[in-house]
Structure formats: structure tokens, C-alpha cells
Scaffold this motif. Structure first.
Motif, PDB file in Angstrom:
ATOM      1  N   UNK A 104      -6.347  22.606 -30.608  1.00 29.76           N
ATOM      2  CA  UNK A 104      -5.316  21.574 -30.484  1.00 29.76           C
ATOM      3  C   UNK A 104      -5.849  20.242 -29.966  1.00 29.76           C
ATOM      4  N   UNK A 105      -6.929  20.269 -29.170  1.00 28.02           N
ATOM      5  CA  UNK A 105      -7.317  19.055 -28.455  1.00 28.02           C
ATOM      6  C   UNK A 105      -8.709  18.508 -28.747  1.00 28.02           C
ATOM      7  N   UNK A 106      -9.680  19.357 -29.035  1.00 31.60           N
ATOM      8  CA  UNK A 106     -11.058  18.861 -29.102  1.00 31.60           C
ATOM      9  C   UNK A 106     -11.263  17.867 -30.231  1.00 31.60           C
ATOM     10  N   UNK A 107     -10.747  18.182 -31.421  1.00 35.98           N
ATOM     11  CA  UNK A 107     -10.940  17.249 -32.536  1.00 35.98           C
ATOM     12  C   UNK A 107     -10.235  15.923 -32.278  1.00 35.98           C
ATOM     13  N   UNK A 108      -9.045  15.986 -31.669  1.00 35.25           N
ATOM     14  CA  UNK A 108      -8.315  14.765 -31.321  1.00 35.25           C
ATOM     15  C   UNK A 108      -9.091  13.965 -30.284  1.00 35.25           C
ATOM     16  N   UNK A 109      -9.614  14.662 -29.283  1.00 36.68           N
ATOM     17  CA  UNK A 109     -10.371  13.989 -28.233  1.00 36.68           C
ATOM     18  C   UNK A 109     -11.620  13.335 -28.794  1.00 36.68           C
ATOM     19  N   UNK A 110     -12.309  14.044 -29.652  1.00 39.29           N
ATOM     20  CA  UNK A 110     -13.543  13.502 -30.227  1.00 39.29           C
ATOM     21  C   UNK A 110     -13.267  12.236 -31.032  1.00 39.29           C
ATOM     22  N   UNK A 112     -10.811  10.164 -30.785  1.00 40.07           N
ATOM     23  CA  UNK A 112     -10.264   9.082 -29.969  1.00 40.07           C
ATOM     24  C   UNK A 112     -11.203   8.661 -28.842  1.00 40.07           C
ATOM     25  N   UNK A 113     -12.442   9.164 -28.860  1.00 37.50           N
ATOM     26  CA  UNK A 113     -13.417   8.848 -27.814  1.00 37.50           C
ATOM     27  C   UNK A 113     -12.946   9.334 -26.443  1.00 37.50           C
ATOM     28  N   UNK A 114     -12.487  10.578 -26.440  1.00 34.10           N
ATOM     29  CA  UNK A 114     -12.093  11.248 -25.211  1.00 34.10           C
ATOM     30  C   UNK A 114     -12.878  12.547 -25.098  1.00 34.10           C
ATOM     31  N   UNK A 115     -12.709  13.219 -23.960  1.00 33.37           N
ATOM     32  CA  UNK A 115     -13.227  14.573 -23.814  1.00 33.37           C
ATOM     33  C   UNK A 115     -12.118  15.470 -23.276  1.00 33.37           C
ATOM     34  N   UNK A 116     -12.198  16.756 -23.630  1.00 30.97           N
ATOM     35  CA  UNK A 116     -11.289  17.745 -23.072  1.00 30.97           C
ATOM     36  C   UNK A 116     -12.019  18.478 -21.959  1.00 30.97           C
TER      37      UNK A 116
END
Length: 442
Positions: A104-110, A112-116
Motif C-alpha cells: 500500500x505504501x512503498x511504491x507511493x513513497x518511492x 513521491x520521494x518519501x520513505x516508509x
């Protein structure tokens, strides 16, 4: 991109020229960061500010000043060794839901230049995935595997603060208590075990200041709830397995008996009405034990749980003392002692900790509407209060009575409070708890 959608309130006690700033969502990230830096500086210097921080941030800053956290320099705690990290991962129920969090989160974080980041209930970083560039930047902040990101170590942040207040929190730029973290924004949501309400940890999305979106917190909270739902599904499956084992055993018994899992959830009963859950001592063993809701029981093992056979002849053992421990910021418990029954302790959910604390301050009793007013500022919310107190009475049994709700007169109630008033149930937004914090301040 809007920097944040967080609402801010102005001080009503200031001069007439005070700015009534309702939102900073229309500002860009640089403007918002500059404003928040001024708010933080005013708070640290004890000056009056034209704009006040959000209550969740203001209360966290107060805790940090009481704990002596350095607002100007970060502190690096000892990292867990590789062996310690792997052991914590193996022991944590969070391991079961890591696929949900990753999907749910890692691909979105990657993108958007974020980390989970996923931490345990102590704030230790167990997993960290996402954009490689941001991961390298996180290393410079000590945001590493095995690091301690508890609030008392690194100040107000999107991991430690949600662990304390037990609800989702976004910490934007200078809302971080420690200045070296101001270039970041963190959005974290706690994850609890649906079997017993125990805090398991927090999932967080973090990134540089100019990449964060105000919708990030809602996303993280939704994924945390999805992960809890998966844990709940696994629990239901385990109860079904226990039920299939217990059913033929119970069919051969006479009298009252119940098969429960290790958390006290009922799989099957005989000779008695079904109850969802029974409170069990932390260290339940074979032999005999006393439970407020059942009396004396013979305890036998089942695959994945326990068989409790109610002994009809012995007289129930009356407890004489209740110890309510609300001294810690994240975990609370009630201990029952006396009457020859030994001692047993039950870990409390945040809501039950609030209710029992309020009842301890009203030994003569409190009506459902009075407790609803104490809890929610709304005396009409009696249905919620009655439902929660019904759950409390499943493990405290006859130690609590109603009309009005109160501890029985022959029970000695002791409350262990935190050293500092600001740490009294810091997760609680109940008006009566907040008033107790203020009243106890020097």
C-alpha cells in the motif's frame, strides 16, 4: 502544492490586533515553515505568540521541556545490533502485516520521494523502505534501522508522538521539537493488536519538507486500519481452529466450561451463556485460578488456548485492592490483589484507562451522562459509555457496580500517577483528563 492542511488557532487573550489565522494550507512550504519556526521559538522562550500550535503539538512540546530534550541538537541513541533487530522482527506481530504495508505504501513513497518506516511500540525502527535518495538523507539524521525514535529521545516527531497520543499525527517542519529535523515532515499512525488493544507500533511516511502532501496522513491512517483488519482476520481464523478442537472436548463435560485463546477470546462454551472475552492473568498456568467473572476455575491446555472449567463448590475469593497504574505514557494496567486469590494484572486499552481513572476520582459514583460529559464533553453519549463499562466489568466483575457507576465501597483503590501532570494519559482528549492535567500543574 499545499504544505499542510493543519488548522491553527490564535490566542484569544492577546491584543486586539492578534491575527486570527484559521489555516496555513494556502501557504507554500517555505512560508509555512517560517511561520512555524516563529511559533516554536516563542514557545521555547516563554513569549506570547500571535499564533498557537495545535494542541497535540503544544502538549508534546511541554513533555519535551519536562523531559529535558535538547531543542537545538539531535541525540543519537545506540542502534540495535543486527541480532537484536532480527529478534524484534521475529517477535513482533507487525511481521505478519508487512506485506500489506509494503503493497500500500512503498511504491507511493518511492514515487513521491518519501520513505516508509515501521517501528515497534518502543519507537525502534524495524523496517525502512522507499526512495533511495531519501533513505541516504535519513541516515544523516540517524533515521536508521534499529534507531530509537521515541519522543523522549528525539523530541516531537511522526513516530514517537503517535505512540504517546495513540492517534495519527502529522508533524510538519518546525513542529518537530528538535531543530535539526525541521527540513522533514512525518506522518505516522499507530497500529494496535485487535485481540487485546495492545500497542504494536507505528507506520510512518517521512520525507523532505517540500515533498509532503496534506493527504499523506489520511493515507497512512487508512493503511494502518487495513493492517489491523488483516490481523483481525487472522485472529478469527485462529479462533475457528481452536473451536474445532474444543467442541468435542466440551461435549463430554458437565457443568460450566469455556475454551478461550491465549488472549481470553471465547471459542466455545458449555453450560453457560456465551461471552465474547474473559480477562486472563498475564501468567496463566495449569492448575487453579480465580477470575472475577467466573470464580475459581481449573485450567487445562488446548492447542492454541485454554480450557477453563468452573469449580462450583469453592466460594468466590473477594478481591480487596485495585491498583490502577497510569504512570507510563503509553501503557496502563489494573492489578487486582487480596482475598487469597493472589494477584493478577490486566493491560488496559486507552479508553478503559480513561474510564477507570475517572471512576477513581469519583469514589461516590458517576452517572453514565456524567461520564459521557467527562469523556466527550457531551452528556448525551451514554450508549458509548455503557458499552465500554460493560467491557470493563468483564474483567473487574463485581468490583464495579452501577447506578451510579463506581468501585464497590469495600475495595481499596490506589492510583499510580506519573511524576509530571503533563504525562497523565497524554493520549486523552477527554475534557476531564485535560482539566486534571492543568489543575495539577505547579
Amino acid at each position: 502544492m499545499n504544505a499542510t492542511s493543519t488548522a491553527w488557532t490564535a490566542s484569544t487573550a492577546s491584543a486586539p490586533s492578534t491575527v486570527n489565522l484559521a489555516r496555513i494550507s494556502t501557504m507554500d512550504s517555505t512560508q509555512a515553515a517560517r511561520l512555524l519556526a516563529g511559533v516554536r521559538q516563542a514557545a521555547l522562550s516563554g513569549q506570547r505568540s500571535r499564533v498557537l500550535p495545535r494542541p497535540v503539538i503544544e502538549e508534546s512540546w511541554e513533555r519535551m521541556m519536562l523531559d529535558g530534550v535538547d531543542p537545538d541538537h539531535d541525540f543519537r541513541s545506540r542502534l540495535l545490533s543486527v541480532e537484536e533487530l532480527e529478534e524484534r522482527r521475529r517477535a513482533s506481530p507487525l511481521t505478519e502485516i508487512m506485506p500489506v504495508l509494503r503493497d500500500a505504501l512503498v511504491s507511493v513513497a518511492d514515487a513521491a520521494h518519501h520513505i516508509m518506516v515501521v517501528c515497534d511500540a518502543e519507537g525502534r525502527v524495524l523496517w525502512r523502505e522507499g526512495n533511495s535518495t531519501v533513505l541516504r538523507k535519513a541516515d544523516s539524521l540517524g533515521f536508521e534501522l534499529g534507531a530509537d525514535w521515541g519522543e523522549s529521545v528525539v523530541g516531537t516527531n511522526g513516530i514517537g508522538t503517535p505512540l504517546v497520543v495513540r492517534r495519527p499525527v502529522q508533524v510538519f517542519s518546525a513542529e518537530h521539537f528538535v531543530e535539526t529535523h525541521h527540513a522533514w515532515t512525518c506522518s505516522g499512525s499507530p497500529i494496535s493488536d485487535p485481540r487485546d488493544g495492545r500497542l504494536l507500533g507505528v507506520v510512518d511516511i517521512s520525507g523532505p519538507l517540500n515533498t509532503m502532501h496534506p493527504a499523506t496522513l489520511a493515507l497512512v491512517d487508512s493503511v494502518a486500519k487495513l493492517a489491523e483488519a488483516r490481523l483481525r482476520e487472522a485472529h478469527v481464523t485462529a479462533l475457528d481452529r481452536l473451536r474445532s478442537v474444543a467442541a468435542p472436548v466440551l461435549a463430554r463435560l458437565t457443568g460450566r466450561a469455556v475454551a478461550v485463546d491465549t488472549h481470553g477470546w471465547t471459542a466455545a462454551v458449555t453450560g453457560m451463556p456465551p461471552t465474547d472475552r474473559f480477562a486472563l492473568p498475564k501468567s496463566l498456568t495449569l492448575g487453579h485460578t480465580w477470575l472475577p467473572s467466573l470464580g475459581t476455575c481449573a485450567v487445562e491446555t488446548l492447542p492454541g488456548g485454554w480450557l477453563l472449567r468452573v469449580e462450583e463448590d469453592p466460594q468466590p475469593l473477594a478481591a480487596t485492592r485495585v491498583i490502577l497504574d497510569v504512570s507510563a505514557p503509553r501503557r496502563w494496567s489494573v492489578t487486582v490483589e487480596g482475598g487469597g486469590a493472589g494477584s493478577w494484572t490486566h493491560e488496559l486499552t486507552p479508553r478503559h484507562a480513561e474510564l477507570l481513572y475517572l471512576l477513581s476520582t469519583h469514589r461516590r459514583g458517576r452517572s453514565a451522562s456524567g461520564l459521557a460529559d467527562d469523556m466527550f464533553g457531551d452528556p448525551t453519549r451514554t450508549v458509548t459509555v455503557r458499552a465500554e463499562l460493560s467491557r470493563v466489568r468483564r474483567y473487574l466483575g463485581g468490583l464495579l457496580v452501577h447506578r451510579p457507576y463506581r468501585f464497590t465501597e469495600d475495595v481499596d483503590v490506589k492510583v499510580i500517577l506519573p511524576e509530571h501532570p503533563a504525562n497523565l494519559l497524554p493520549h486523552s482528549t477527554a475534557p476531564a483528563v485535560r482539566e486534571a492535567r492543568r489543575a495539577a500543574e505547579p
